[in-house]
Design a protein around this motif. Sequence first.
Motif, PDB file in Angstrom:
ATOM      1  N   LYS A 119      -9.655 -15.076  18.751  1.00 39.07           N
ATOM      2  CA  LYS A 119     -10.792 -14.365  18.176  1.00 39.07           C
ATOM      3  C   LYS A 119     -10.497 -12.874  18.076  1.00 39.07           C
ATOM      4  O   LYS A 119     -10.766 -12.244  17.045  1.00 39.07           O
ATOM      5  N   THR A 154     -16.876 -13.966  11.923  1.00 39.35           N
ATOM      6  CA  THR A 154     -17.637 -13.871  13.168  1.00 39.35           C
ATOM      7  C   THR A 154     -18.890 -14.728  13.175  1.00 39.35           C
ATOM      8  O   THR A 154     -19.382 -15.074  14.241  1.00 39.35           O
ATOM      9  N   LEU A 182     -15.214 -18.308  13.887  1.00 43.13           N
ATOM     10  CA  LEU A 182     -14.947 -17.986  15.292  1.00 43.13           C
ATOM     11  C   LEU A 182     -16.016 -18.537  16.233  1.00 43.13           C
ATOM     12  O   LEU A 182     -15.783 -18.674  17.424  1.00 43.13           O
TER      13      LEU A 182
END
Length: 125
Positions: free
Chosen positions: A64, A50, A54
């Motif tokens: 995602k 994250t 992504l």
Amino acid sequence: MVYLWVGAAGFLGASLRYIIGVSLFHESAVFPFATLTVNLLGSFLLAWLTTGLLVRFSWPAHIKAALGTGFVGSFTTFSTLSIETVTLFLDGKTSLAVLYIAASIFGGLWMSRLGFQVRKGEETG
């Protein structure tokens, strides 16, 4: 369509979690190392994904969601942690139960931080 992506990635995450669990589980074990290992790896992986992969690439939202919610979400398992902790308490292994909770929470936080740091190092290096 996003549901299919999340489901497919969830299948892969859950399958990998099962493989690791079977590989690390021993009937004579007094401590749930398999679940702890999976949850710590998942904490690292979700932070790493994250904060970098992504964000760094402009991937579609369904990819995602598939990686974060599907794969990592099905790879880690809070419910198993809960059951194993309660079982340790019921078996009178209070010290191991407290150790397991502490290792899971603080280890997960530490692994998330490590994931952030690794990703930050990749960006500068």
